[in-house]
Design an enzyme around this catalytic site. Structure first.
Site, PDB file in Angstrom:
ATOM      1  N   THR A  81       1.584   0.217  10.587  1.00 41.79           N
ATOM      2  CA  THR A  81       2.508  -1.052  10.004  1.00 41.79           C
ATOM      3  C   THR A  81       3.370  -1.335  11.042  1.00 41.79           C
ATOM      4  O   THR A  81       3.674  -2.474  11.061  1.00 41.79           O
ATOM      5  CB  THR A  81       3.179  -0.530   8.645  1.00 41.79           C
ATOM      6  OG1 THR A  81       2.024  -0.072   7.588  1.00 41.79           O
ATOM      7  CG2 THR A  81       3.813  -1.486   7.955  1.00 41.79           C
TER       8      THR A  81
ATOM      9  N   GLY B 136      -5.637   3.955  12.439  1.00 42.94           N
ATOM     10  CA  GLY B 136      -5.415   5.460  12.770  1.00 42.94           C
ATOM     11  C   GLY B 136      -4.979   6.086  11.508  1.00 42.94           C
ATOM     12  O   GLY B 136      -5.171   5.620  10.413  1.00 42.94           O
TER      13      GLY B 136
ATOM     14  N   VAL C 132      -8.492   7.237  -3.609  1.00 40.01           N
ATOM     15  CA  VAL C 132      -7.277   6.348  -3.499  1.00 40.01           C
ATOM     16  C   VAL C 132      -6.063   7.319  -4.192  1.00 40.01           C
ATOM     17  O   VAL C 132      -6.256   7.383  -5.484  1.00 40.01           O
ATOM     18  CB  VAL C 132      -7.264   5.056  -3.933  1.00 40.01           C
ATOM     19  CG1 VAL C 132      -5.970   4.458  -4.067  1.00 40.01           C
ATOM     20  CG2 VAL C 132      -8.178   4.339  -3.186  1.00 40.01           C
TER      21      VAL C 132
ATOM     22  N   GLU D  25      -2.343  -2.285   5.048  1.00 45.72           N
ATOM     23  CA  GLU D  25      -3.299  -1.330   4.339  1.00 45.72           C
ATOM     24  C   GLU D  25      -4.757  -2.123   3.663  1.00 45.72           C
ATOM     25  O   GLU D  25      -5.049  -2.110   2.702  1.00 45.72           O
ATOM     26  CB  GLU D  25      -2.418  -1.250   2.905  1.00 45.72           C
ATOM     27  CG  GLU D  25      -0.905  -0.531   3.150  1.00 45.72           C
ATOM     28  CD  GLU D  25      -1.081   0.995   3.500  1.00 45.72           C
ATOM     29  OE1 GLU D  25      -2.101   1.317   3.609  1.00 45.72           O
ATOM     30  OE2 GLU D  25       0.038   1.357   4.076  1.00 45.72           O
ATOM     31  N   ALA D  26      -5.172  -2.737   4.841  1.00 49.32           N
ATOM     32  CA  ALA D  26      -6.490  -3.326   4.866  1.00 49.32           C
ATOM     33  C   ALA D  26      -7.658  -2.383   4.025  1.00 49.32           C
ATOM     34  O   ALA D  26      -8.490  -2.796   3.716  1.00 49.32           O
ATOM     35  CB  ALA D  26      -7.042  -3.817   6.153  1.00 49.32           C
TER      36      ALA D  26
ATOM     37  N   ILE E 169      -1.838   6.896  -3.677  1.00 51.84           N
ATOM     38  CA  ILE E 169      -0.910   6.083  -3.118  1.00 51.84           C
ATOM     39  C   ILE E 169       0.184   7.151  -2.880  1.00 51.84           C
ATOM     40  O   ILE E 169       0.660   7.736  -3.865  1.00 51.84           O
ATOM     41  CB  ILE E 169      -0.304   4.938  -3.781  1.00 51.84           C
ATOM     42  CG1 ILE E 169      -1.552   3.859  -4.156  1.00 51.84           C
ATOM     43  CG2 ILE E 169       0.887   4.262  -3.039  1.00 51.84           C
ATOM     44  CD1 ILE E 169      -2.236   3.228  -3.173  1.00 51.84           C
TER      45      ILE E 169
ATOM     46  N   MET F 278      -2.318   8.420   8.708  1.00 48.46           N
ATOM     47  CA  MET F 278      -1.074   8.262   8.124  1.00 48.46           C
ATOM     48  C   MET F 278      -0.065   8.427   9.160  1.00 48.46           C
ATOM     49  O   MET F 278      -0.362   9.540   9.796  1.00 48.46           O
ATOM     50  CB  MET F 278      -0.989   8.926   7.094  1.00 48.46           C
ATOM     51  CG  MET F 278      -1.977   8.763   5.685  1.00 48.46           C
ATOM     52  SD  MET F 278      -1.172   7.511   4.610  1.00 48.46           S
ATOM     53  CE  MET F 278       0.235   8.107   3.995  1.00 48.46           C
TER      54      MET F 278
END
Length: 193
Positions: free
Chosen positions: A17, A10, A172, A91-92, A174, A12
């Site tokens: 998680t 899905g 990317v 976080e795969a 974070i 953010m």
């Protein structure tokens, strides 16, 4: 016992998680031996814990993003694969192209493998190994967040720069609420390419 791959995905803030940790806790209640992992790249909240945006946390091991089966076997030498029932990875989407093979090898050994990660990057494109993991999964769960614009189900992660939709940048970055917000398809503004 046959192995199994479960994929939770899905945008953010959709609860990926949270769902991963829920499944881990249920496995532990069932007296299963569980190992929880996250990529070294994920430095949010805590280094040695998988942490939800709401602060729920469980201890984990960190793995390099380019992890392979051979590297994985060496890193978990203190926790033999044979005695571990469940391998869970948060976080795969940050793991490299060899990660689906690692997951499939564990499944082939009769292990339950749970992965959670973004299905789309901030551009709205398939992200990392998640498309392959979703295709290989015995169970795939796609969660939605709440669009911050209209309140409808959100399936996209809108990257923000100074509170406005990003116009570009690296794949990317974070971040959390300071850098992203969930958006529905209608209110998602893709960056220019």
């Amino acid at each position: 016992m046959a192995g199994r791959l479960e994929a939770v995905t899905g945008c953010m803030f959709s609860g990926k998680t949270e769902e991963l940790l829920r499944r881990v806790e249920r496995a532990r209640i069932a007296k299963k031996e569980v190992l929880l992992f996250k990529p070294e790249l994920d430095t949010r909240y805590a280094m040695e814990h998988v942490v939800t945006h709401h602060g729920r946390a469980l201890p984990c091991c960190r793995l390099p993003t380019d992890i392979s089966w051979d590297g994985f076997s060496g890193l978990i030498a203190d926790h033999p694969v044979a005695s571990t029932d469940v391998f869970a990875f948060d976080e795969a989407h940050f793991f490299g192209p060899s990660f689906p093979e690692l997951a499939e090898r564990l499944v082939g050994l009769g292990k339950r493998v749970i992965v959670a990660g973004l299905d789309l990057n901030f551009r709205g494109e398939p992200f990392g190994p998640m498309p392959e993991l979703l295709a290989l999964a015995d169970e795939a769960v796609k969660l939605a967040a709440v669009c911050t614009v209209c309140g409808q189900p959100a399936t996209r992660s809108q990257r923000l720069v100074a509170g406005k939709p990003a116009t570009g940048g690296p794949e990317v970055l974070i971040g959390g609420l300071e850098s992203y917000e969930p958006r529905c398809r209608e209110h998602f503004i893709p960056p220019s390419r």
